[in-house]
Design a protein around this motif. Structure first.
Motif, PDB file in Angstrom:
ATOM      1  N   VAL A 131       0.758  -1.091   0.041  1.00 41.31           N
ATOM      2  CA  VAL A 131      -0.098  -0.143   0.011  1.00 41.31           C
ATOM      3  C   VAL A 131       0.960   1.111  -0.021  1.00 41.31           C
ATOM      4  CG1 VAL A 131      -1.649   1.170   1.453  1.00 41.31           C
ATOM      5  CG2 VAL A 131      -1.934  -1.211   0.956  1.00 41.31           C
ATOM      6  N   ALA A 132       2.181   1.387   0.806  1.00 38.30           N
ATOM      7  CA  ALA A 132       2.999   2.421   0.782  1.00 38.30           C
ATOM      8  C   ALA A 132       3.523   2.599  -0.632  1.00 38.30           C
ATOM      9  CB  ALA A 132       3.969   2.169   1.718  1.00 38.30           C
ATOM     10  N   GLY A 133       3.632   1.462  -1.301  1.00 42.42           N
ATOM     11  CA  GLY A 133       4.066   1.415  -2.733  1.00 42.42           C
ATOM     12  C   GLY A 133       3.226   2.026  -3.734  1.00 42.42           C
ATOM     13  N   TYR A 134       2.147   1.638  -3.484  1.00 43.42           N
ATOM     14  CA  TYR A 134       0.853   2.065  -4.484  1.00 43.42           C
ATOM     15  C   TYR A 134       0.838   3.601  -4.159  1.00 43.42           C
ATOM     16  CZ  TYR A 134      -0.812  -2.211  -6.689  1.00 43.42           C
ATOM     17  OH  TYR A 134      -0.803  -3.453  -7.272  1.00 43.42           O
ATOM     18  N   GLU A 135       0.390   4.004  -2.713  1.00 42.18           N
ATOM     19  CA  GLU A 135       0.277   5.357  -2.595  1.00 42.18           C
ATOM     20  C   GLU A 135       1.195   6.458  -3.150  1.00 42.18           C
ATOM     21  OE1 GLU A 135      -2.921   6.218  -1.186  1.00 42.18           O
ATOM     22  OE2 GLU A 135      -3.302   4.213  -1.223  1.00 42.18           O
ATOM     23  N   VAL A 136       2.509   6.056  -2.993  1.00 43.03           N
ATOM     24  CA  VAL A 136       3.751   6.857  -3.526  1.00 43.03           C
ATOM     25  C   VAL A 136       3.726   6.925  -4.902  1.00 43.03           C
ATOM     26  CG1 VAL A 136       6.286   6.917  -3.353  1.00 43.03           C
ATOM     27  CG2 VAL A 136       5.098   6.711  -1.286  1.00 43.03           C
ATOM     28  N   GLY A 137       3.757   5.755  -5.344  1.00 45.30           N
ATOM     29  CA  GLY A 137       3.927   5.661  -6.839  1.00 45.30           C
ATOM     30  C   GLY A 137       2.882   6.156  -7.854  1.00 45.30           C
ATOM     31  N   ILE A 138       1.768   6.240  -7.224  1.00 46.80           N
ATOM     32  CA  ILE A 138       0.413   6.686  -8.065  1.00 46.80           C
ATOM     33  C   ILE A 138       0.619   8.335  -7.858  1.00 46.80           C
ATOM     34  CG2 ILE A 138      -2.034   7.224  -7.665  1.00 46.80           C
ATOM     35  CD1 ILE A 138      -2.148   3.937  -7.178  1.00 46.80           C
ATOM     36  N   ARG A 139       0.949   8.762  -6.679  1.00 44.69           N
ATOM     37  CA  ARG A 139       1.033  10.064  -6.337  1.00 44.69           C
ATOM     38  C   ARG A 139       2.135  10.621  -7.301  1.00 44.69           C
ATOM     39  NH1 ARG A 139      -1.704   8.354  -1.899  1.00 44.69           N
ATOM     40  NH2 ARG A 139      -3.223   9.826  -1.073  1.00 44.69           N
ATOM     41  N   VAL A 140       3.267  10.095  -7.207  1.00 43.33           N
ATOM     42  CA  VAL A 140       4.512  10.447  -8.200  1.00 43.33           C
ATOM     43  C   VAL A 140       3.928  10.708  -9.573  1.00 43.33           C
ATOM     44  CG1 VAL A 140       6.741  10.021  -8.947  1.00 43.33           C
ATOM     45  CG2 VAL A 140       6.263   9.945  -6.419  1.00 43.33           C
ATOM     46  N   GLY A 141       3.361   9.626  -9.932  1.00 44.91           N
ATOM     47  CA  GLY A 141       2.859   9.772 -11.395  1.00 44.91           C
ATOM     48  C   GLY A 141       1.803  10.857 -11.737  1.00 44.91           C
ATOM     49  N   GLU A 142       0.854  11.010 -10.811  1.00 48.43           N
ATOM     50  CA  GLU A 142      -0.052  12.145 -10.985  1.00 48.43           C
ATOM     51  C   GLU A 142       0.712  13.467 -10.789  1.00 48.43           C
ATOM     52  OE1 GLU A 142      -4.021  10.442  -8.997  1.00 48.43           O
ATOM     53  OE2 GLU A 142      -2.445  11.349  -7.314  1.00 48.43           O
ATOM     54  N   ALA A 158       8.265   6.865 -12.306  1.00 47.01           N
ATOM     55  CA  ALA A 158       7.437   6.738 -10.994  1.00 47.01           C
ATOM     56  C   ALA A 158       7.759   5.267 -10.232  1.00 47.01           C
ATOM     57  CB  ALA A 158       6.187   6.995 -10.968  1.00 47.01           C
ATOM     58  N   GLY A 159       7.921   4.196 -11.153  1.00 44.87           N
ATOM     59  CA  GLY A 159       8.235   2.892 -10.331  1.00 44.87           C
ATOM     60  C   GLY A 159       9.302   2.916  -9.505  1.00 44.87           C
ATOM     61  N   THR A 160      10.411   3.634  -9.839  1.00 44.70           N
ATOM     62  CA  THR A 160      11.588   3.636  -8.847  1.00 44.70           C
ATOM     63  C   THR A 160      11.149   3.712  -7.494  1.00 44.70           C
ATOM     64  OG1 THR A 160      12.536   5.684  -9.364  1.00 44.70           O
ATOM     65  CG2 THR A 160      13.393   3.868 -10.843  1.00 44.70           C
ATOM     66  N   LEU A 161      10.374   5.017  -7.486  1.00 46.82           N
ATOM     67  CA  LEU A 161       9.901   5.348  -5.963  1.00 46.82           C
ATOM     68  C   LEU A 161       9.150   4.527  -5.453  1.00 46.82           C
ATOM     69  CD1 LEU A 161      10.410   8.643  -7.642  1.00 46.82           C
ATOM     70  CD2 LEU A 161      10.663   9.111  -5.320  1.00 46.82           C
ATOM     71  N   ALA A 162       8.285   3.962  -6.370  1.00 50.51           N
ATOM     72  CA  ALA A 162       7.237   3.056  -5.694  1.00 50.51           C
ATOM     73  C   ALA A 162       7.815   2.039  -4.968  1.00 50.51           C
ATOM     74  CB  ALA A 162       6.218   2.752  -6.724  1.00 50.51           C
ATOM     75  N   ALA A 163       8.871   1.420  -5.862  1.00 50.05           N
ATOM     76  CA  ALA A 163       9.376   0.220  -5.098  1.00 50.05           C
ATOM     77  C   ALA A 163      10.340   0.508  -4.024  1.00 50.05           C
ATOM     78  CB  ALA A 163      10.506  -0.347  -6.332  1.00 50.05           C
TER      79      ALA A 163
END
Lengths: 454, 454
Positions: A131-142, A158-163
């Motif tokens: 969930v932390a990865g999803y919340e971060v990656g999605i916001r970075v993409g937005e 954005a995937g590097t930050l999500a991971a």
């Protein structure tokens, strides 16, 4: 909190499993099972086998605590994340978040599962990390916005930050260490759309790179390695280099109250998500009027600019993978079979009937669809029939979107289909794995998902 | 040849050792020895040790054919390239090509040497691979241009292609495979300047990433993995995403006749290259007028915009590494000691006398210097003395530039100083290694450069 990056990092570090609402936890389990099906679907595909061979060669035949799903080998979390991320994106069946045009599962779960297996983490720890990865990656993409997506594959960038967020969460990074991990992840952020023009293999490399680089960034931060404090919004950061419409407010939008994880869509068709709204709209109008494929003289799809940017270059698809980025091929398969799944692509993407119908499909920019995008992915088509009628089809939420989601039965069935198609696992192996995955919130220690090689 | 990328790839694949002019081969040996000194200089530094620990942990304690110079471990070429590239850039003593603002050695040699050791390649094969890497990386840096360098660390971005060219050459890729390797390397291209603002460790990560990703791209291409055909100049390629003044003609400028390798400069001071012209100009005016540090009331350095972009954010350096990006600190050390070497930085960057002098140094954009940059790095300073004079210093080629280069004796002495400073190798070990490196053109099989750990 002195910056959006700091605030986002503190959220990812401090997220507690108990703070995640029950429906979001259930949805995270759904996404986990759906991801697992996509990872198994990568079995036997050439680009994934290349990356897996490289990882195993450079690991020197090592054994380790983490599982390579397509080969059943055990290796280090770094190489497992790399190989599994390559595998999860190739069938084009993994999930997508509409607003960010970001595919979270393929970068988050490979990194998180590999790290969880290495640490012997619990199911709740894995789910909160995801969930932390999803919340971060999605916001970075937005945050990176539409200008970014015109040239960059947001799932790679954005995937590097999500991971990093997911793995950093599992490693127990504090807020400051997480911010360093973000700095290291963001400065390795990469992935360009240019490969689409020649149907090259880069999409698998992008996800492999993002998961591995993100995992590395989190491990380095745990070891004291530092990164930029404001890699996202700083004057020489990601937005400065790779976006012209970035909005830092999106980085922290509703943190802890808005659960972007639960906004994620499942893919029903096995193609680029940009084709799905039009595919469902075509299906709608064909069903409403009882049309057959031969009735379709011309199909005009009314789309957003992003669809034209990504799908426009693909006029004569030469491979199965490329055909998943051909609006004409996808609509031809939907017109002929009612569904564009893996089997339809594999067996029929080059049929004369498919090619003939493909040439009758065009894309046109639509103001309403474009204005709603990327928050909503509206599907609109105009069909000119061979007897001279002009008919309109429309869907407001394509199948798989949160308001038109897949049931657990549909997700399980999809995973079984993917495994059967790729030959990556038997039905019994899939069922055993899914029995665990569906109950992840109560799993004490995350272990291997599939039996190892004999 | 249907594109600049294709032409550059064909050159890198087809370069024959015999076609490289003798003076360029000698210069490649000079650059190799100079690189080796910088790699040993990375021993014992915290960021390099972090990356090396990560590589060794994720390799599962494996042994392999390639050498990690700072730890004396043997591992796979992938992890050796990663660790050695991190090590080679930390002392800020590795080479630089002025026109591209690109540091070739730190990304080319770690990848090429690791691969050569793994393959048992010959010295001439290593040297021609290195030249291929230099020629490609320098042209990619020139192509990406000044707008790119404002936000991106060109050594990180162009570095993936430079490493891919060198390793691809050793692996015997044909022109088409090399083009695929470039596609995979360019789509992993990354590295942002944002880390300078908080003196973070990213510079070491950028070079590690470039060397490892470039090497991976070449190995994948050998295995049939494909990349974008025009990753550099294509409409969704590197220039489209990361530059606003890219010039594709620079990619193929003088291929096979102009040897950019031989245009590369050695670093004399242990600081960011942007400080060197002004440092030498200050030395010139101090020597011409017999000035002492206390005579320097104000020093105005007349610089190009790139110097202001990179050095401007560093106003109060908190670490040795950050102080190498502080124009004031560098000029203060030069003013006090006549040279800004590793020892001067380590022992004196925070002295009261250094800080006091630092505060008297400023940068001003100069039209002549800026127009000549990056082809020529002119140094100009105005010194206001404490007795009221205004004196001007100027150098047209800072020490280490091709027209003012270092002799083999100076290069050897510099490598010995770096090793002694870091403790990474004894004088005898360095001498034995250099005896081989200076003769690389006649070495039959490239082996380890330093003895392994007992």
């Amino acid at each position: 909190m002195n910056s959006p990056t700091a605030e986002l990092a503190a959220f990812a570090a401090g997220l507690r499993f108990d703070a995640i609402p029950e429906p979001v936890v259930r949805r995270a389990e759904d996404l986990l099972v759906d991801w697992f099906g996509s990872a198994v679907a990568g079995h036997g595909t050439r680009p994934v086998e290349s990356i897996t061979r490289f990882a195993q060669a450079m690991g020197g035949g090592m054994s380790g605590p983490a599982e390579v799903i397509v080969s059943r080998a055990r290796t280090s979390p770094y190489f497992a994340a790399m190989a599994n991320a390559a595998a999860s994106h190739v069938a084009e069946q993994d999930d997508v978040h509409n607003g960010s045009v970001f595919h979270p599962a393929t970068v988050v779960f490979p990194a998180a599962v590999a790290c969880a297996q290495a640490l012997g983490a619990s199911g709740p720890q894995l789910l909160s990390a995801a969930v932390a990865g999803y919340e971060v990656g999605i916001r970075v993409g937005e945050f990176l916005g539409r200008s970014h997506y015109k040239v960059f594959h947001t799932t790679g960038t954005a995937g590097t930050l999500a991971a990093a967020a997911a793995v950093g969460h599992l490693l127990g990074l504090d807020a400051r260490q997480m911010q360093h991990a973000f700095g290291s992840a963001g400065t390795q952020s990469a992935g360009l759309w240019e490969f689409l023009r020649t149907a090259a293999d880069s999409k698998q490399l992008h996800t492999a790179h993002a998961a591995a680089a993100g995992l590395m960034s989190a491990y380095l931060a745990k070891d004291g390695f530092t990164g930029a404090a404001q890699i996202l919004e700083g004057p020489q950061g990601m937005a400065a280099g790779m976006s012209s419409d970035a909005d830092p407010a999106k980085l922290t939008d509703g943190l802890g109250t808005r659960w972007a994880t639960a906004e994620t869509s499942f893919k029903y068709h096995a193609s680029c998500r940009h084709t799905h709204p039009a595919a469902d709209a075509l299906l709608q109008v064909m069903q409403a009027h009882g049309l057959k494929p031969e009735d379709l003289a011309r199909v005009i799809t009314h789309v957003h600019q992003g669809a034209i940017d990504v799908l426009g270059p693909v006029t004569h698809p030469a491979t199965v993978h490329q055909s998943k980025f051909s609006m004409g091929t996808v609509l031809a398969l939907v017109g002929r079979f009612g569904h564009a799944g893996l089997a339809e692509f594999e067996q029929h993407f080059q049929d004369d009937a498919t090619q003939n119908l493909r040439e009758r499909v065009s894309m046109a920019l639509d103001a309403e669809v474009d204005a709603a995008y990327p928050r909503r992915w509206i599907g609109k088509v105009t069909v000119h029939t061979s007897d001279g009628r002009a008919l309109h089809g429309r869907v407001d939420e394509p199948k798989g979107d949160p308001g038109n989601t897949l049931s657990r039965e549909e997700i399980s069935a999809k995973a079984l289909r993917l495994a059967a198609f790729s030959g990556g696992a038997t039905a019994a192996e899939m069922q055993a794995a899914m029995d665990v995955l569906w109950q992840m919130a109560s799993v004490p220690v995350v272990g291997a998902l599939l039996p190892g090689r004999a």
